[in-house]
Write a protein that holds these residues in place. Structure first.
Motif, PDB file in Angstrom:
ATOM      1  N   ILE A  40      62.444  45.365  62.845  1.00  0.00           N
ATOM      2  CA  ILE A  40      61.151  45.220  63.507  1.00  0.00           C
ATOM      3  C   ILE A  40      61.414  44.728  64.921  1.00  0.00           C
ATOM      4  CG2 ILE A  40      58.807  44.640  62.812  1.00  0.00           C
ATOM      5  CD1 ILE A  40      59.913  42.770  60.735  1.00  0.00           C
ATOM      6  N   SER A  41      60.617  45.239  65.845  1.00  0.00           N
ATOM      7  CA  SER A  41      60.836  44.845  67.238  1.00  0.00           C
ATOM      8  C   SER A  41      60.629  43.336  67.375  1.00  0.00           C
ATOM      9  CB  SER A  41      59.874  45.592  68.161  1.00  0.00           C
ATOM     10  OG  SER A  41      58.587  45.029  68.030  1.00  0.00           O
ATOM     11  N   GLY A  42      61.326  42.738  68.312  1.00  0.00           N
ATOM     12  CA  GLY A  42      61.349  41.292  68.501  1.00  0.00           C
ATOM     13  C   GLY A  42      60.000  40.619  68.370  1.00  0.00           C
ATOM     14  N   ASN A  43      59.030  41.125  69.132  1.00  0.00           N
ATOM     15  CA  ASN A  43      57.722  40.501  69.158  1.00  0.00           C
ATOM     16  C   ASN A  43      57.028  40.540  67.816  1.00  0.00           C
ATOM     17  OD1 ASN A  43      57.360  39.354  71.527  1.00  0.00           O
ATOM     18  ND2 ASN A  43      56.136  41.005  72.452  1.00  0.00           N
ATOM     19  N   LEU A  48      55.025  37.902  63.118  1.00  0.00           N
ATOM     20  CA  LEU A  48      54.845  37.866  61.660  1.00  0.00           C
ATOM     21  C   LEU A  48      55.369  36.543  61.102  1.00  0.00           C
ATOM     22  CD1 LEU A  48      55.786  41.507  60.543  1.00  0.00           C
ATOM     23  CD2 LEU A  48      53.532  40.438  60.402  1.00  0.00           C
ATOM     24  N   ASP A  49      56.496  36.148  61.630  1.00  0.00           N
ATOM     25  CA  ASP A  49      57.112  34.900  61.202  1.00  0.00           C
ATOM     26  C   ASP A  49      56.208  33.704  61.517  1.00  0.00           C
ATOM     27  OD1 ASP A  49      59.440  33.921  59.974  1.00  0.00           O
ATOM     28  OD2 ASP A  49      59.977  32.951  61.895  1.00  0.00           O
ATOM     29  N   LYS A  50      55.655  33.732  62.721  1.00  0.00           N
ATOM     30  CA  LYS A  50      54.753  32.666  63.169  1.00  0.00           C
ATOM     31  C   LYS A  50      53.519  32.609  62.269  1.00  0.00           C
ATOM     32  CE  LYS A  50      54.604  32.168  68.017  1.00  0.00           C
ATOM     33  NZ  LYS A  50      53.914  32.687  69.197  1.00  0.00           N
ATOM     34  N   LEU A  56      51.762  28.922  55.739  1.00  0.00           N
ATOM     35  CA  LEU A  56      52.537  27.981  54.904  1.00  0.00           C
ATOM     36  C   LEU A  56      52.218  26.528  55.226  1.00  0.00           C
ATOM     37  CD1 LEU A  56      56.033  29.723  54.819  1.00  0.00           C
ATOM     38  CD2 LEU A  56      54.692  29.073  52.818  1.00  0.00           C
ATOM     39  N   SER A  57      51.762  26.288  56.447  1.00  0.00           N
ATOM     40  CA  SER A  57      51.517  24.891  56.826  1.00  0.00           C
ATOM     41  C   SER A  57      50.047  24.478  56.670  1.00  0.00           C
ATOM     42  CB  SER A  57      51.992  24.646  58.258  1.00  0.00           C
ATOM     43  OG  SER A  57      51.197  25.419  59.123  1.00  0.00           O
ATOM     44  N   LEU A  58      49.239  25.323  56.022  1.00  0.00           N
ATOM     45  CA  LEU A  58      47.826  24.975  55.792  1.00  0.00           C
ATOM     46  C   LEU A  58      47.696  23.653  55.039  1.00  0.00           C
ATOM     47  CD1 LEU A  58      45.868  28.111  54.518  1.00  0.00           C
ATOM     48  CD2 LEU A  58      45.456  26.780  56.573  1.00  0.00           C
ATOM     49  N   ASN A  59      46.740  22.846  55.471  1.00  0.00           N
ATOM     50  CA  ASN A  59      46.471  21.582  54.763  1.00  0.00           C
ATOM     51  C   ASN A  59      45.198  21.706  53.947  1.00  0.00           C
ATOM     52  OD1 ASN A  59      48.634  20.021  55.596  1.00  0.00           O
ATOM     53  ND2 ASN A  59      47.643  19.679  57.602  1.00  0.00           N
ATOM     54  N   LYS A 151      44.625  38.590  62.162  1.00  0.00           N
ATOM     55  CA  LYS A 151      45.822  38.504  63.023  1.00  0.00           C
ATOM     56  C   LYS A 151      46.937  39.408  62.468  1.00  0.00           C
ATOM     57  CE  LYS A 151      48.029  36.920  66.428  1.00  0.00           C
ATOM     58  NZ  LYS A 151      47.572  37.253  67.772  1.00  0.00           N
ATOM     59  N   HIS A 152      47.053  39.407  61.152  1.00  0.00           N
ATOM     60  CA  HIS A 152      48.070  40.226  60.477  1.00  0.00           C
ATOM     61  C   HIS A 152      47.873  41.714  60.848  1.00  0.00           C
ATOM     62  CE1 HIS A 152      50.612  39.820  56.563  1.00  0.00           C
ATOM     63  NE2 HIS A 152      51.174  40.664  57.394  1.00  0.00           N
ATOM     64  N   ILE A 153      46.620  42.156  60.801  1.00  0.00           N
ATOM     65  CA  ILE A 153      46.314  43.556  61.159  1.00  0.00           C
ATOM     66  C   ILE A 153      46.695  43.803  62.622  1.00  0.00           C
ATOM     67  CG2 ILE A 153      44.484  45.294  61.439  1.00  0.00           C
ATOM     68  CD1 ILE A 153      42.904  43.713  59.214  1.00  0.00           C
ATOM     69  N   GLU A 154      46.337  42.854  63.469  1.00  0.00           N
ATOM     70  CA  GLU A 154      46.615  43.015  64.894  1.00  0.00           C
ATOM     71  C   GLU A 154      48.130  43.119  65.142  1.00  0.00           C
ATOM     72  OE1 GLU A 154      45.054  39.892  67.347  1.00  0.00           O
ATOM     73  OE2 GLU A 154      45.179  41.125  69.152  1.00  0.00           O
ATOM     74  N   ILE A 155      48.898  42.314  64.427  1.00  0.00           N
ATOM     75  CA  ILE A 155      50.363  42.347  64.627  1.00  0.00           C
ATOM     76  C   ILE A 155      50.934  43.690  64.146  1.00  0.00           C
ATOM     77  CG2 ILE A 155      52.575  41.317  63.954  1.00  0.00           C
ATOM     78  CD1 ILE A 155      51.044  38.624  63.605  1.00  0.00           C
ATOM     79  N   ILE A 156      50.522  44.122  62.980  1.00  0.00           N
ATOM     80  CA  ILE A 156      51.061  45.383  62.434  1.00  0.00           C
ATOM     81  C   ILE A 156      50.541  46.572  63.239  1.00  0.00           C
ATOM     82  CG2 ILE A 156      51.139  46.900  60.368  1.00  0.00           C
ATOM     83  CD1 ILE A 156      52.866  44.343  60.195  1.00  0.00           C
ATOM     84  N   SER A 157      49.292  46.466  63.668  1.00  0.00           N
ATOM     85  CA  SER A 157      48.664  47.509  64.486  1.00  0.00           C
ATOM     86  C   SER A 157      48.739  48.900  63.836  1.00  0.00           C
ATOM     87  CB  SER A 157      49.349  47.509  65.852  1.00  0.00           C
ATOM     88  OG  SER A 157      48.400  47.651  66.840  1.00  0.00           O
ATOM     89  N   PRO A 158      48.203  49.027  62.631  1.00  0.00           N
ATOM     90  CA  PRO A 158      48.311  50.319  61.948  1.00  0.00           C
ATOM     91  C   PRO A 158      47.333  51.348  62.534  1.00  0.00           C
ATOM     92  CG  PRO A 158      46.918  48.829  60.683  1.00  0.00           C
ATOM     93  CD  PRO A 158      47.415  48.039  61.867  1.00  0.00           C
ATOM     94  N   LYS A 159      47.676  52.613  62.357  1.00  0.00           N
ATOM     95  CA  LYS A 159      46.743  53.688  62.770  1.00  0.00           C
ATOM     96  C   LYS A 159      45.675  53.854  61.686  1.00  0.00           C
ATOM     97  CE  LYS A 159      48.844  55.438  66.491  1.00  0.00           C
ATOM     98  NZ  LYS A 159      48.737  54.379  67.477  1.00  0.00           N
TER      99      LYS A 159
END
Ligand code: URA
Length: 229
Positions: A40-43, A48-50, A56-59, A151-159
């Motif tokens: 996957i490209s760097g960004n 995705l990792d972010k 994971l850090s939800l309280n 945000k997940h959709i925006e990162i993947i940016s599917p057609k």
């Protein structure tokens, strides 16, 4: 001359490898998809990792507290097709992957029917942790997780964005719509910076309860197959 049946251990090992001997000797659930690594490209990888780390850090999240694992995604982040379900069930919670239970087996068959598989699509859910007793996520839970899936959709940016079932549809399209009227249509929609063609179809778990609706799902699948992207 009659040939004797000889025992050839090398051949036997090769055979067990071919048919995946884990299926015979191992009672544990097999993690079928974890090993696939996609470049996957760097960004995208970073984003995705972010996003995963943020979830994971939800309280103070009741779902997170009771779940065994986060269920973030499966498949190819570079795919032009993203599928979104409702929430993980017991099998998904155990494996940390979406759609690995009975509904997942049907989803795999639906994908195979249009020549797709998990390496060719990307899969996630509206909610990333299993709701106890497989209950439907509440409106409040959906509201809390909505920014993450958006945000997940925006990162993947599917057609193409495939919404599986009414929970995914209501969360991302609106509460005023009903799936019987919305399925089988292309809707152009924007999620953040991502403009995508959305199609709604029935959730595989619903199709297991209402097999007569599979013919409608088949119409939707063919629309996905035939879409020019
Ligand atoms: N149902 C869903 O909506 N998602 C899964 O991951 C599994 C079952």
């Amino acid at each position: 001359m009659i040939k004797k049946n000889s025992f050839n251990p090398i051949k036997l090992i090769k055979y067990y490898k071919l048919i995946n001997h884990n299926l015979i000797y191992n009672n544990k659930a097999i993690n079928r998809y974890k090993k696939d690594n996609f470049e996957i490209s760097g960004n995208k990888a970073e984003n995705l990792d972010k996003l995963k780390k943020t979830i994971l850090s939800l309280n103070n999240c009741n779902l997170k507290r009771q779940a065994k694992n986060i269920v973030f995604s499966d498949g190819n982040p570079n795919s032009k097709i993203m599928l979104i379900g409702e929430a993980p069930g017991a099998n998904e919670d155990e494996e940390g992957l979406p759609f690995v239970g009975r509904a997942g087996a049907l989803l795999d068959k639906m994908l195979a029917a249009i020549d797709l598989d998990r390496k060719k699509v990307y899969i996630s859910n509206i909610i990333n942790y299993r709701p106890p007793d497989n209950r439907r996520p509440t409106d409040e839970e959906i509201k809390r997780y909505l920014p993450f899936i958006t945000k997940h959709i925006e990162i993947i940016s599917p057609k193409i964005l495939v919404l599986l079932g009414s929970t995914a549809m209501n969360a991302l399209i609106g509460n005023e719509v009903v799936i019987s009227k919305m399925r089988g249509k292309w809707i152009e929609k924007k999620f953040g910076n991502c403009k995508t063609s959305v199609i709604i179809t029935f959730h595989p778990a619903f199709l297991m309860r209402q097999p007569a609706q599979k013919k409608m799902a088949w119409i939707d699948l063919k629309m996905i197959r035939d879409k020019k992207i």
